[in-house]
Write an enzyme that holds these catalytic residues in place. Structure first.
Site, PDB file in Angstrom:
ATOM      1  CG  HIS A   9     -44.528 -20.309 -40.816  1.00  0.00           C
ATOM      2  ND1 HIS A   9     -43.973 -19.488 -41.795  1.00  0.00           N
ATOM      3  CD2 HIS A   9     -44.980 -19.463 -39.846  1.00  0.00           C
ATOM      4  CE1 HIS A   9     -44.080 -18.225 -41.407  1.00  0.00           C
ATOM      5  NE2 HIS A   9     -44.677 -18.182 -40.236  1.00  0.00           N
ATOM      6  CB  CYS A  46     -43.327 -14.411 -40.433  1.00  0.00           C
ATOM      7  SG  CYS A  46     -43.058 -14.931 -38.738  1.00  0.00           S
TER       8      CYS A  46
END
Lengths: 384, 131
Positions: free
Chosen positions: A331, A83
Protein backbone atom coordinates in the site's frame (compact mmCIF):
# COMPACT_ATOMS: atom_id res chain seq x y z
CA UNK A 1 -19.08 14.05 -22.70
CA UNK A 2 -16.93 11.70 -24.74
CA UNK A 3 -16.14 8.04 -24.03
CA UNK A 4 -12.85 7.44 -22.23
CA UNK A 5 -10.73 4.29 -22.59
CA UNK A 6 -7.81 2.80 -20.68
CA UNK A 7 -5.25 1.99 -23.39
CA UNK A 8 -2.21 1.28 -21.24
CA UNK A 9 -1.32 0.31 -17.68
CA UNK A 10 1.95 -0.10 -15.80
CA UNK A 11 3.27 -0.47 -12.29
CA UNK A 12 6.48 -1.05 -10.43
CA UNK A 13 7.02 -3.99 -8.14
CA UNK A 14 5.64 -3.04 -4.70
CA UNK A 15 7.83 -3.37 -1.63
CA UNK A 16 10.71 -1.84 0.30
CA UNK A 17 12.60 -0.59 -2.74
CA UNK A 18 15.68 0.96 -1.10
CA UNK A 19 17.57 1.23 -4.37
CA UNK A 20 14.89 3.19 -6.28
CA UNK A 21 14.28 6.94 -5.86
CA UNK A 22 10.89 8.63 -5.58
CA UNK A 23 11.04 10.02 -9.11
CA UNK A 24 12.38 6.86 -10.72
CA UNK A 25 9.54 4.84 -9.18
CA UNK A 26 7.00 7.03 -10.92
CA UNK A 27 8.89 7.25 -14.22
CA UNK A 28 9.26 3.45 -14.31
CA UNK A 29 5.50 2.97 -13.91
CA UNK A 30 4.70 5.73 -16.42
CA UNK A 31 7.07 4.29 -19.06
CA UNK A 32 5.57 0.83 -18.54
CA UNK A 33 2.10 2.30 -19.13
CA UNK A 34 3.23 4.17 -22.27
CA UNK A 35 4.90 1.00 -23.60
CA UNK A 36 1.78 -1.00 -22.80
CA UNK A 37 -0.29 1.53 -24.78
CA UNK A 38 2.34 1.54 -27.55
CA UNK A 39 2.15 5.31 -27.71
CA UNK A 40 4.54 8.17 -27.09
CA UNK A 41 1.83 10.79 -27.01
CA UNK A 42 0.85 12.53 -23.77
CA UNK A 43 -1.20 15.72 -23.57
CA UNK A 44 -1.33 16.07 -19.77
CA UNK A 45 -0.71 14.19 -16.56
CA UNK A 46 -2.18 13.91 -13.06
CA UNK A 47 -0.16 12.32 -10.27
CA UNK A 48 -1.70 11.09 -7.04
CA UNK A 49 0.59 11.41 -4.05
CA UNK A 50 -0.40 11.74 -0.42
CA UNK A 51 2.66 13.05 1.32
CA UNK A 52 5.88 13.41 -0.69
CA UNK A 53 6.65 16.47 1.45
CA UNK A 54 6.72 14.41 4.63
CA UNK A 55 8.03 11.15 3.16
CA UNK A 56 10.84 12.48 0.95
CA UNK A 57 10.84 16.27 1.50
CA UNK A 58 9.68 17.04 -2.04
CA UNK A 59 6.65 19.02 -3.19
CA UNK A 60 5.85 20.42 -6.66
CA UNK A 61 6.00 16.91 -8.02
CA UNK A 62 3.77 17.50 -11.07
CA UNK A 63 6.50 19.48 -12.82
CA UNK A 64 9.28 17.35 -11.32
CA UNK A 65 7.84 14.11 -12.67
CA UNK A 66 6.88 15.60 -16.05
CA UNK A 67 10.50 16.75 -16.33
CA UNK A 68 11.99 13.35 -15.49
CA UNK A 69 9.49 11.64 -17.78
CA UNK A 70 10.76 13.96 -20.53
CA UNK A 71 7.35 15.54 -21.06
CA UNK A 72 7.83 19.27 -20.38
CA UNK A 73 5.95 21.47 -21.27
CA UNK A 74 2.72 19.43 -20.81
CA UNK A 75 0.48 20.40 -17.88
CA UNK A 76 1.19 18.18 -14.89
CA UNK A 77 -0.63 18.36 -11.57
CA UNK A 78 -0.23 16.58 -8.25
CA UNK A 79 -3.51 15.46 -6.67
CA UNK A 80 -4.01 14.76 -2.97
CA UNK A 81 -6.94 13.10 -1.23
CA UNK A 82 -4.87 11.06 1.25
CA UNK A 83 -4.90 7.36 0.30
CA UNK A 84 -7.47 8.08 -2.44
CA UNK A 85 -5.02 10.41 -4.22
CA UNK A 86 -4.58 8.17 -7.27
CA UNK A 87 -8.33 7.59 -7.56
CA UNK A 88 -8.86 11.35 -7.59
CA UNK A 89 -6.05 11.80 -10.15
CA UNK A 90 -7.73 9.24 -12.41
CA UNK A 91 -11.05 11.02 -12.08
CA UNK A 92 -9.50 14.35 -13.14
CA UNK A 93 -7.71 12.73 -16.08
CA UNK A 94 -10.98 11.02 -17.06
CA UNK A 95 -12.81 14.36 -17.00
CA UNK A 96 -10.11 16.01 -19.12
CA UNK A 97 -10.45 13.39 -21.86
CA UNK A 98 -14.25 13.24 -21.55
CA UNK A 99 -14.47 17.02 -21.87
CA UNK A 100 -12.48 16.98 -25.11
CA UNK A 101 -9.64 19.09 -23.70
CA UNK A 102 -7.06 16.33 -24.29
CA UNK A 103 -6.79 13.10 -26.28
CA UNK A 104 -4.24 11.18 -24.20
CA UNK A 105 -3.74 11.78 -20.46
CA UNK A 106 -1.62 9.88 -17.96
CA UNK A 107 -3.06 9.31 -14.50
CA UNK A 108 -1.06 7.61 -11.82
CA UNK A 109 0.19 7.62 -8.31
CA UNK A 110 3.39 7.24 -6.37
CA UNK A 111 4.56 6.98 -2.76
CA UNK A 112 8.01 6.41 -1.36
CA UNK A 113 7.38 5.51 2.27
CA UNK A 114 10.59 3.79 3.38
CA UNK A 115 13.14 6.61 3.16
CA UNK A 116 13.17 7.06 6.93
CA UNK A 117 10.30 9.46 7.63
CA UNK A 118 7.99 8.94 10.62
CA UNK A 119 5.36 6.95 8.73
CA UNK A 120 2.86 6.85 11.60
CA UNK A 121 2.89 10.64 11.88
CA UNK A 122 2.73 11.15 8.11
CA UNK A 123 -0.26 8.83 7.70
CA UNK A 124 -2.01 10.41 10.69
CA UNK A 125 -2.24 13.69 8.76
CA UNK A 126 -5.15 12.07 6.86
CA UNK A 127 -7.22 12.19 10.06
CA UNK A 128 -8.34 15.28 12.03
CA UNK A 129 -5.04 16.46 13.54
CA UNK A 130 -6.59 18.63 16.25
CA UNK A 131 -9.46 16.41 17.36
CA UNK A 132 -8.33 12.84 16.66
CA UNK A 133 -4.52 12.63 16.33
CA UNK A 134 -3.94 15.10 19.22
CA UNK A 135 -5.34 12.52 21.62
CA UNK A 136 -2.96 9.76 20.53
CA UNK A 137 -5.04 7.87 18.00
CA UNK A 138 -3.26 6.16 15.08
CA UNK A 139 -4.70 4.90 11.78
CA UNK A 140 -4.85 1.31 12.96
CA UNK A 141 -6.53 2.76 16.09
CA UNK A 142 -9.24 4.50 14.07
CA UNK A 143 -10.01 1.32 12.10
CA UNK A 144 -9.94 -0.62 15.37
CA UNK A 145 -12.70 1.70 16.63
CA UNK A 146 -14.69 0.69 13.54
CA UNK A 147 -13.85 -2.97 14.01
CA UNK A 148 -15.04 -3.09 17.62
CA UNK A 149 -18.24 -1.26 16.69
CA UNK A 150 -18.83 -3.76 13.86
CA UNK A 151 -18.19 -6.74 16.15
CA UNK A 152 -20.51 -5.33 18.78
CA UNK A 153 -23.30 -4.40 16.39
CA UNK A 154 -23.27 -7.39 14.04
CA UNK A 155 -21.43 -10.13 15.87
CA UNK A 156 -18.51 -10.12 13.44
CA UNK A 157 -15.77 -12.32 14.89
CA UNK A 158 -12.02 -11.91 15.25
CA UNK A 159 -11.55 -15.01 13.03
CA UNK A 160 -13.73 -13.49 10.29
CA UNK A 161 -11.49 -10.41 10.18
CA UNK A 162 -8.48 -12.71 9.85
CA UNK A 163 -10.09 -14.52 6.93
CA UNK A 164 -9.99 -11.29 4.90
CA UNK A 165 -6.20 -11.12 5.24
CA UNK A 166 -5.84 -14.84 4.51
CA UNK A 167 -7.92 -14.53 1.34
CA UNK A 168 -5.96 -11.49 0.12
CA UNK A 169 -2.63 -13.22 0.72
CA UNK A 170 -3.95 -16.25 -1.17
CA UNK A 171 -4.46 -13.94 -4.17
CA UNK A 172 -1.25 -12.00 -3.57
CA UNK A 173 0.74 -15.24 -3.69
CA UNK A 174 -0.18 -15.34 -7.40
CA UNK A 175 1.00 -11.75 -8.05
CA UNK A 176 4.72 -11.35 -8.88
CA UNK A 177 4.45 -7.57 -8.23
CA UNK A 178 3.19 -8.08 -4.66
CA UNK A 179 5.19 -7.06 -1.61
CA UNK A 180 4.14 -10.25 0.22
CA UNK A 181 3.60 -12.93 -2.46
CA UNK A 182 2.89 -15.74 0.00
CA UNK A 183 0.00 -17.29 1.88
CA UNK A 184 -0.79 -16.86 5.57
CA UNK A 185 -3.15 -18.70 7.94
CA UNK A 186 -5.86 -17.55 10.33
CA UNK A 187 -3.67 -18.82 13.18
CA UNK A 188 -0.78 -16.61 12.05
CA UNK A 189 -3.05 -13.54 11.96
CA UNK A 190 -4.36 -14.27 15.45
CA UNK A 191 -0.83 -14.84 16.78
CA UNK A 192 0.62 -11.67 15.24
CA UNK A 193 1.43 -8.75 17.53
CA UNK A 194 -1.35 -6.47 18.75
CA UNK A 195 -1.31 -3.03 17.08
CA UNK A 196 -4.64 -1.52 18.16
CA UNK A 197 -7.02 -3.92 19.85
CA UNK A 198 -8.71 -5.84 18.17
CA UNK A 199 -6.46 -5.28 15.12
CA UNK A 200 -3.16 -7.14 14.91
CA UNK A 201 -0.16 -6.72 12.64
CA UNK A 202 -1.53 -9.07 9.97
CA UNK A 203 -4.81 -7.12 9.82
CA UNK A 204 -2.85 -4.09 8.60
CA UNK A 205 -1.63 -3.20 5.12
CA UNK A 206 2.13 -2.61 5.04
CA UNK A 207 4.40 0.38 4.48
CA UNK A 208 5.35 0.28 0.82
CA UNK A 209 7.25 1.98 -2.00
CA UNK A 210 5.63 1.83 -5.39
CA UNK A 211 4.00 3.56 -8.33
CA UNK A 212 1.32 2.76 -10.88
CA UNK A 213 0.05 4.54 -13.97
CA UNK A 214 -2.68 4.38 -16.61
CA UNK A 215 -3.01 5.97 -20.03
CA UNK A 216 -6.52 7.28 -20.66
CA UNK A 217 -7.53 8.15 -24.20
CA UNK A 218 -10.41 9.19 -26.41
CA UNK A 219 -12.23 6.73 -28.69
CA UNK A 220 -10.29 8.00 -31.69
CA UNK A 221 -6.90 7.22 -30.12
CA UNK A 222 -8.15 4.00 -28.51
CA UNK A 223 -9.32 2.80 -31.91
CA UNK A 224 -5.71 2.80 -33.10
CA UNK A 225 -4.50 0.69 -30.15
CA UNK A 226 -2.42 -2.27 -31.34
CA UNK A 227 -1.24 -4.11 -28.25
CA UNK A 228 -4.32 -4.79 -26.17
CA UNK A 229 -8.08 -4.50 -26.41
CA UNK A 230 -9.04 -1.10 -24.96
CA UNK A 231 -11.16 -1.03 -21.82
CA UNK A 232 -13.98 1.51 -21.45
CA UNK A 233 -14.41 3.58 -18.30
CA UNK A 234 -18.16 3.50 -17.66
CA UNK A 235 -18.19 5.39 -14.34
CA UNK A 236 -15.97 7.74 -12.38
CA UNK A 237 -17.37 9.02 -9.09
CA UNK A 238 -16.12 10.63 -5.92
CA UNK A 239 -17.64 11.61 -2.58
CA UNK A 240 -16.65 12.89 0.84
CA UNK A 241 -17.70 12.39 4.44
CA UNK A 242 -16.73 13.91 7.78
CA UNK A 243 -12.99 13.98 8.37
CA UNK A 244 -13.43 12.73 11.96
CA UNK A 245 -14.72 9.19 12.35
CA UNK A 246 -16.67 10.18 15.48
CA UNK A 247 -18.93 12.49 13.46
CA UNK A 248 -20.35 9.73 11.21
CA UNK A 249 -23.97 8.94 12.02
CA UNK A 250 -23.13 5.22 12.06
CA UNK A 251 -19.46 4.51 12.88
CA UNK A 252 -19.38 1.36 10.73
CA UNK A 253 -21.10 2.91 7.70
CA UNK A 254 -18.70 4.36 5.14
CA UNK A 255 -21.16 6.88 3.77
CA UNK A 256 -18.74 8.43 1.24
CA UNK A 257 -18.20 4.97 -0.23
CA UNK A 258 -21.94 4.44 -0.39
CA UNK A 259 -22.51 7.80 -2.09
CA UNK A 260 -19.69 7.37 -4.62
CA UNK A 261 -20.88 3.83 -5.39
CA UNK A 262 -24.49 4.94 -5.91
CA UNK A 263 -23.32 7.66 -8.30
CA UNK A 264 -21.08 5.21 -10.15
CA UNK A 265 -23.79 2.56 -10.58
CA UNK A 266 -26.10 5.25 -11.94
CA UNK A 267 -23.48 6.50 -14.45
CA UNK A 268 -22.69 2.97 -15.57
CA UNK A 269 -26.32 1.90 -15.67
CA UNK A 270 -25.60 -1.27 -13.71
CA UNK A 271 -26.41 -2.84 -10.36
CA UNK A 272 -23.75 -4.18 -7.95
CA UNK A 273 -24.50 -7.81 -8.86
CA UNK A 274 -23.38 -7.17 -12.45
CA UNK A 275 -19.77 -6.53 -11.37
CA UNK A 276 -17.50 -9.51 -12.15
CA UNK A 277 -14.30 -8.45 -10.40
CA UNK A 278 -13.62 -5.84 -7.70
CA UNK A 279 -10.64 -4.17 -6.08
CA UNK A 280 -11.41 -2.57 -2.71
CA UNK A 281 -9.37 -0.44 -0.32
CA UNK A 282 -8.49 -3.01 2.37
CA UNK A 283 -6.08 -0.85 4.35
CA UNK A 284 -7.19 -2.95 7.34
CA UNK A 285 -9.21 -6.17 7.35
CA UNK A 286 -12.29 -4.43 8.79
CA UNK A 287 -12.18 -1.92 5.92
CA UNK A 288 -12.82 -4.65 3.35
CA UNK A 289 -15.98 -5.74 5.18
CA UNK A 290 -17.29 -2.18 5.68
CA UNK A 291 -16.56 -1.37 2.01
CA UNK A 292 -18.38 -4.48 0.75
CA UNK A 293 -21.40 -3.36 2.74
CA UNK A 294 -21.16 0.24 1.51
CA UNK A 295 -20.86 -0.93 -2.10
CA UNK A 296 -24.10 -2.89 -1.71
CA UNK A 297 -22.34 -6.27 -2.12
CA UNK A 298 -23.71 -7.33 1.25
CA UNK A 299 -26.24 -5.98 3.73
CA UNK A 300 -24.75 -4.30 6.80
CA UNK A 301 -23.20 -6.98 8.99
CA UNK A 302 -23.35 -9.68 6.31
CA UNK A 303 -20.03 -9.19 4.49
CA UNK A 304 -18.02 -11.41 6.84
CA UNK A 305 -20.18 -14.43 6.08
CA UNK A 306 -19.50 -14.02 2.35
CA UNK A 307 -15.75 -13.95 2.95
CA UNK A 308 -16.06 -17.02 5.19
CA UNK A 309 -18.00 -18.90 2.52
CA UNK A 310 -15.28 -18.26 -0.06
CA UNK A 311 -17.52 -16.04 -2.21
CA UNK A 312 -14.86 -13.32 -2.50
CA UNK A 313 -12.06 -15.64 -3.64
CA UNK A 314 -11.00 -16.07 -7.26
CA UNK A 315 -13.50 -18.70 -8.40
CA UNK A 316 -16.13 -17.43 -5.97
CA UNK A 317 -19.32 -15.56 -6.83
CA UNK A 318 -17.81 -12.06 -6.28
CA UNK A 319 -14.00 -12.11 -6.45
CA UNK A 320 -12.52 -9.22 -4.46
CA UNK A 321 -8.90 -8.05 -4.46
CA UNK A 322 -7.58 -10.57 -6.99
CA UNK A 323 -4.32 -8.56 -6.93
CA UNK A 324 -3.77 -9.41 -3.27
CA UNK A 325 -5.33 -6.13 -2.17
CA UNK A 326 -3.51 -3.51 -0.16
CA UNK A 327 -2.74 -6.18 2.43
CA UNK A 328 -0.59 -8.53 0.32
CA UNK A 329 0.23 -6.45 -2.75
CA UNK A 330 1.34 -3.50 -0.59
CA UNK A 331 0.00 0.00 0.00
CA UNK A 332 2.10 2.90 -1.30
CA UNK A 333 -0.66 5.26 -0.24
CA UNK A 334 -0.68 7.67 -3.19
CA UNK A 335 -0.36 4.84 -5.74
CA UNK A 336 -2.87 2.25 -4.53
CA UNK A 337 -5.86 3.64 -6.43
CA UNK A 338 -3.98 3.40 -9.72
CA UNK A 339 -2.65 -0.10 -8.98
CA UNK A 340 -6.26 -1.24 -8.43
CA UNK A 341 -7.17 -0.15 -11.96
CA UNK A 342 -4.04 -1.80 -13.37
CA UNK A 343 -5.44 -5.07 -11.97
CA UNK A 344 -8.99 -4.46 -13.17
CA UNK A 345 -7.76 -3.55 -16.68
CA UNK A 346 -5.66 -6.74 -16.89
CA UNK A 347 -8.65 -8.79 -15.70
CA UNK A 348 -10.97 -7.25 -18.31
CA UNK A 349 -8.37 -7.83 -21.04
CA UNK A 350 -8.12 -11.48 -19.99
CA UNK A 351 -4.44 -10.97 -19.19
CA UNK A 352 -4.42 -11.66 -15.43
CA UNK A 353 -2.76 -15.08 -15.76
CA UNK A 354 -3.14 -17.29 -12.66
CA UNK A 355 -5.43 -14.65 -11.13
CA UNK A 356 -7.81 -14.47 -14.10
CA UNK A 357 -11.50 -14.32 -13.25
CA UNK A 358 -13.18 -16.34 -15.99
CA UNK A 359 -15.28 -14.23 -18.33
CA UNK A 360 -14.77 -10.96 -16.45
CA UNK A 361 -16.56 -8.18 -18.37
CA UNK A 362 -17.21 -5.50 -15.72
CA UNK A 363 -14.77 -4.45 -13.01
CA UNK A 364 -15.01 -1.98 -10.13
CA UNK A 365 -12.25 -0.24 -8.18
CA UNK A 366 -12.93 1.49 -4.85
CA UNK A 367 -10.21 3.71 -3.36
CA UNK A 368 -10.51 5.72 -0.15
CA UNK A 369 -8.60 8.12 2.03
CA UNK A 370 -8.48 8.57 5.79
CA UNK A 371 -11.22 6.66 7.55
CA UNK A 372 -13.24 6.93 4.34
CA UNK A 373 -13.63 10.73 4.30
CA UNK A 374 -12.66 10.63 0.62
CA UNK A 375 -13.73 7.88 -1.75
CA UNK A 376 -13.52 7.28 -5.47
CA UNK A 377 -15.28 4.51 -7.40
CA UNK A 378 -14.43 3.63 -11.00
CA UNK A 379 -16.23 1.05 -13.10
CA UNK A 380 -14.69 -0.36 -16.29
CA UNK A 381 -16.05 -2.60 -19.03
CA UNK A 382 -14.40 -4.83 -21.61
CA UNK A 383 -15.37 -3.78 -25.14
CA UNK A 384 -13.95 -6.67 -27.19
CA UNK B 1 3.41 21.93 18.62
CA UNK B 2 3.67 25.66 17.84
CA UNK B 3 2.11 28.05 20.34
CA UNK B 4 -0.41 29.76 18.00
CA UNK B 5 -1.73 26.37 16.91
CA UNK B 6 -1.99 25.28 20.52
CA UNK B 7 -3.51 28.50 21.87
CA UNK B 8 -6.32 28.62 19.30
CA UNK B 9 -7.84 25.36 20.52
CA UNK B 10 -7.69 26.11 24.26
CA UNK B 11 -11.38 27.10 24.59
CA UNK B 12 -12.42 23.74 23.14
CA UNK B 13 -9.81 21.60 24.87
CA UNK B 14 -10.00 23.16 28.35
CA UNK B 15 -13.61 24.26 28.52
CA UNK B 16 -15.47 22.18 25.91
CA UNK B 17 -16.74 25.29 24.13
CA UNK B 18 -18.95 24.28 21.23
CA UNK B 19 -21.86 25.62 19.19
CA UNK B 20 -25.51 25.01 18.55
CA UNK B 21 -27.09 25.97 15.23
CA UNK B 22 -29.89 28.46 15.94
CA UNK B 23 -31.84 27.22 12.91
CA UNK B 24 -31.68 23.41 13.06
CA UNK B 25 -30.25 22.75 16.52
CA UNK B 26 -27.26 20.70 15.38
CA UNK B 27 -24.36 20.78 17.83
CA UNK B 28 -20.88 21.40 16.46
CA UNK B 29 -17.64 20.58 18.26
CA UNK B 30 -15.27 22.24 17.55
CA UNK B 31 -17.00 25.48 16.46
CA UNK B 32 -17.24 26.23 12.74
CA UNK B 33 -18.37 29.05 10.46
CA UNK B 34 -21.34 27.31 8.84
CA UNK B 35 -23.72 24.56 9.90
CA UNK B 36 -23.02 21.37 7.95
CA UNK B 37 -26.64 20.26 8.29
CA UNK B 38 -28.59 23.37 7.19
CA UNK B 39 -25.95 25.91 6.04
CA UNK B 40 -27.06 28.51 8.55
CA UNK B 41 -24.31 30.85 9.67
CA UNK B 42 -26.11 31.73 12.89
CA UNK B 43 -24.44 29.53 15.48
CA UNK B 44 -24.57 30.21 19.20
CA UNK B 45 -21.85 29.36 21.70
CA UNK B 46 -22.63 26.56 24.14
CA UNK B 47 -20.59 24.54 26.61
CA UNK B 48 -20.77 20.77 26.23
CA UNK B 49 -21.85 18.64 29.17
CA UNK B 50 -19.10 16.43 30.61
CA UNK B 51 -21.20 13.29 30.99
CA UNK B 52 -21.53 10.77 28.20
CA UNK B 53 -21.08 7.17 27.13
CA UNK B 54 -18.56 5.06 25.21
CA UNK B 55 -19.63 4.14 21.65
CA UNK B 56 -16.54 2.10 20.77
CA UNK B 57 -12.95 1.83 21.98
CA UNK B 58 -9.52 0.43 21.20
CA UNK B 59 -6.27 -0.11 23.07
CA UNK B 60 -3.30 1.44 21.26
CA UNK B 61 -0.30 -0.88 21.55
CA UNK B 62 1.80 0.75 18.80
CA UNK B 63 1.71 4.49 19.60
CA UNK B 64 2.83 7.62 17.77
CA UNK B 65 6.33 8.83 18.78
CA UNK B 66 5.05 11.46 21.21
CA UNK B 67 2.96 8.87 23.09
CA UNK B 68 5.71 6.25 23.27
CA UNK B 69 5.81 6.23 27.08
CA UNK B 70 2.04 5.94 27.44
CA UNK B 71 1.26 2.71 25.56
CA UNK B 72 -0.80 0.69 25.95
CA UNK B 73 -3.61 3.23 26.39
CA UNK B 74 -7.31 3.29 25.65
CA UNK B 75 -8.89 5.52 23.00
CA UNK B 76 -12.66 5.79 22.69
CA UNK B 77 -15.34 7.56 20.75
CA UNK B 78 -17.53 9.20 23.40
CA UNK B 79 -21.06 10.50 22.86
CA UNK B 80 -21.86 13.26 25.32
CA UNK B 81 -25.35 13.99 26.64
CA UNK B 82 -27.06 16.04 23.94
CA UNK B 83 -25.37 14.08 21.14
CA UNK B 84 -21.98 15.73 20.55
CA UNK B 85 -19.22 13.21 19.89
CA UNK B 86 -15.47 13.27 20.35
CA UNK B 87 -12.43 11.01 20.38
CA UNK B 88 -10.24 10.89 23.49
CA UNK B 89 -8.36 8.66 25.89
CA UNK B 90 -10.11 6.76 28.66
CA UNK B 91 -7.89 6.66 31.75
CA UNK B 92 -7.77 5.32 35.32
CA UNK B 93 -9.36 2.04 34.29
CA UNK B 94 -8.57 -1.36 32.86
CA UNK B 95 -9.73 -2.21 29.31
CA UNK B 96 -11.71 -5.10 30.83
CA UNK B 97 -13.93 -2.56 32.61
CA UNK B 98 -15.03 -0.98 29.32
CA UNK B 99 -18.17 -1.81 27.43
CA UNK B 100 -20.26 -0.19 24.73
CA UNK B 101 -22.55 2.34 26.46
CA UNK B 102 -20.28 2.48 29.56
CA UNK B 103 -20.98 5.81 31.33
CA UNK B 104 -18.02 8.20 31.35
CA UNK B 105 -17.18 11.73 32.39
CA UNK B 106 -14.66 14.10 30.80
CA UNK B 107 -11.87 15.42 33.01
CA UNK B 108 -9.08 17.94 32.45
CA UNK B 109 -5.72 16.20 32.03
CA UNK B 110 -2.25 16.50 30.62
CA UNK B 111 -2.20 15.00 27.13
CA UNK B 112 1.45 15.08 26.02
CA UNK B 113 4.57 17.06 25.34
CA UNK B 114 6.21 16.64 21.95
CA UNK B 115 9.66 17.15 23.45
CA UNK B 116 11.02 18.32 26.84
CA UNK B 117 11.50 21.83 25.43
CA UNK B 118 7.98 21.99 24.05
CA UNK B 119 4.61 23.19 25.32
CA UNK B 120 2.97 20.82 27.77
CA UNK B 121 -0.34 20.05 26.08
CA UNK B 122 -3.57 19.64 28.01
CA UNK B 123 -7.11 18.66 27.18
CA UNK B 124 -9.96 16.28 28.00
CA UNK B 125 -9.79 12.59 28.83
CA UNK B 126 -12.63 10.33 29.92
CA UNK B 127 -12.94 8.42 33.17
CA UNK B 128 -15.55 5.79 34.01
CA UNK B 129 -18.49 6.96 36.12
CA UNK B 130 -18.57 4.22 38.74
CA UNK B 131 -21.73 4.22 40.72
Amino acid sequence: MRDVYVIGVGMTRFGELWEVSFKDLFVEAALAALDDAATDRLDAMYVGCMSSGLFVGQEHIGALLADYLGRNPIPATRVETACASAGAAIRLAYMEVAAGTSEVVLAGGVEKMTDGADVTAALATAADQEYEVYHGVTFPGLYALMARAHMHRYGTTREQLAQVAVKNHRHGALNPKAQFPFEITVEQVLASSMVADPLRLLDCSPVTDGAAALILASAEVAGQAQNHPPVLVIASAQATSTIALHNRPVITRLDAVQRAAEAAYKQAGITPDEVDVTEVHDCFTIAELCVMEALGYARPGEAAALVEAGETRIGGRMPINTSGGLKAKGHPVGASGAAQIVEITQQLRGEAGDRQVEGARIGLAQNMGGTGASCTVHILRAVS
Amino acid sequence: MKSPQYTREIPQRYRLEAQKCTRCGKIHFPPRLICSACHSRELEAITLPRQGKVLTWTVIHVPPANFSLEAPYIIAIVELEGGARLTCQVVDCDPDELAVDAPVELVFRRIKEDSPADIIQYGYKAVLRRG
